[in-house]
Design an enzyme around this catalytic site. Structure first.
Site, PDB file in Angstrom:
ATOM      1  N   TYR A 149       5.328 -30.745  34.067  1.00  0.00           N
ATOM      2  CA  TYR A 149       3.868 -30.523  34.881  1.00  0.00           C
ATOM      3  C   TYR A 149       2.991 -31.467  34.764  1.00  0.00           C
ATOM      4  CZ  TYR A 149       1.310 -26.929  37.086  1.00  0.00           C
ATOM      5  OH  TYR A 149       0.460 -26.061  38.203  1.00  0.00           O
ATOM      6  N   LYS A 153       1.767 -32.931  37.813  1.00  0.00           N
ATOM      7  CA  LYS A 153      -0.015 -33.594  38.811  1.00  0.00           C
ATOM      8  C   LYS A 153      -0.890 -34.379  38.731  1.00  0.00           C
ATOM      9  CE  LYS A 153       1.066 -29.248  40.273  1.00  0.00           C
ATOM     10  NZ  LYS A 153       1.268 -28.685  41.681  1.00  0.00           N
TER      11      LYS A 153
END
Length: 244
Positions: A149, A153
């Site tokens: 994740y 990002k």
């Protein structure tokens, strides 16, 4: 002229809250997601353009933008929101297929939608539009056990910076909203406890997703000569600064 917006990942969470806010404000809203039933729940009987598809599948993205072009003839704003997370674990315990799934949605999907929106905005008349990418607090500092994740990002931040530069020649603004602990399906377990950097597990505060919707509306409503490159919005007491 009625403004138009496409919201990806519109079937739940932040995407749903943003969609409902823009519908309430009188925008023409397109909802993209993988499940028609949840998109219809988001629309709640209002006049929204339902676009079934997976942002990580190029043909699905092409089909969605073809419908927008056919139905509306233009797109003013893309809220590039769709995203998923892997389970919290050390990297060697994350299966390769889990890594690839996050990359397909969070990086490839975000880029594919931005690419299609950029092309439409560049060639429409009048030219221009705005792309708002959904980043994350993790685009600044990671949680433990969040390699897929967090990597994704950080990639979104690179996309935002580059599009903000490349878009100037075509009247396209690009910004990013970095959200911390908005209450959604992804964060509903935070009240029960989240693993911290020191190894402890602690409950974390959340905020209503509707607060994010207000922030996105503000960004979207600015004239194209003005841009918010990055906005951070978070539950006030979440341990963000303690993670820095």
């Amino acid at each position: 002229m009625q403004k138009t917006i496409l919201i990806t990942g519109a079937g739940a969470g932040i995407g749903r809250a943003v969609a409902r806010r823009f519908l309430a404000e009188g925008w023409r809203v397109a909802l993209m997601g993988r499940r028609e039933a949840t998109l219809q729940e988001t629309a709640a009987g209002q006049d929204a353009l339902i676009l079934m598809g997976d942002v990580g599948v190029p043909t699905d993205v092409e089909a969605a933008f073809s419908r927008i072009r056919a139905e509306w003839g233009r797109l003013d704003v893309l809220f590039n929101n769709a995203g998923i997370a892997a389970r919290q674990a050390p990297l060697d315990e994350i299966a390769v297929k889990e890594w690839l799934a996050v990359m397909q949605t969070n990086i490839s999907g975000t880029v594919l939608c931005a690419r299609a929106a950029f092309g439409l905005m560049r060639h429409q008349t009048p030219q221009g539009g705005r792309i708002i990418n959904n980043g994350s607090i993790s685009a600044h500092v990671p949680r433990p056990g969040s390699v897929p994740y967090t990597v994704s990002k950080h990639a979104v931040t690179g996309l935002t910076k580059t599009l903000a530069l490349d878009g100037r020649a075509f009247n396209i603004a690009c910004g990013q909203i970095d959200v911390g602990n908005a209450l959604s399906e992804m964060t509903q377990g935070f009240a029960a406890g989240v693993k911290q950097a020191d190894g402890s597990v602690k409950a974390e505060p959340t905020m209503p997703a509707e607060e994010v919707a207000s922030a996105v509306l503000h960004m979207a409503s600015l004239p194209l000569t003005t841009n918010v490159p990055f906005m951070t919005i978070m539950a006030r007491d979440m341990p963000f600064f303690g993670r820095a």
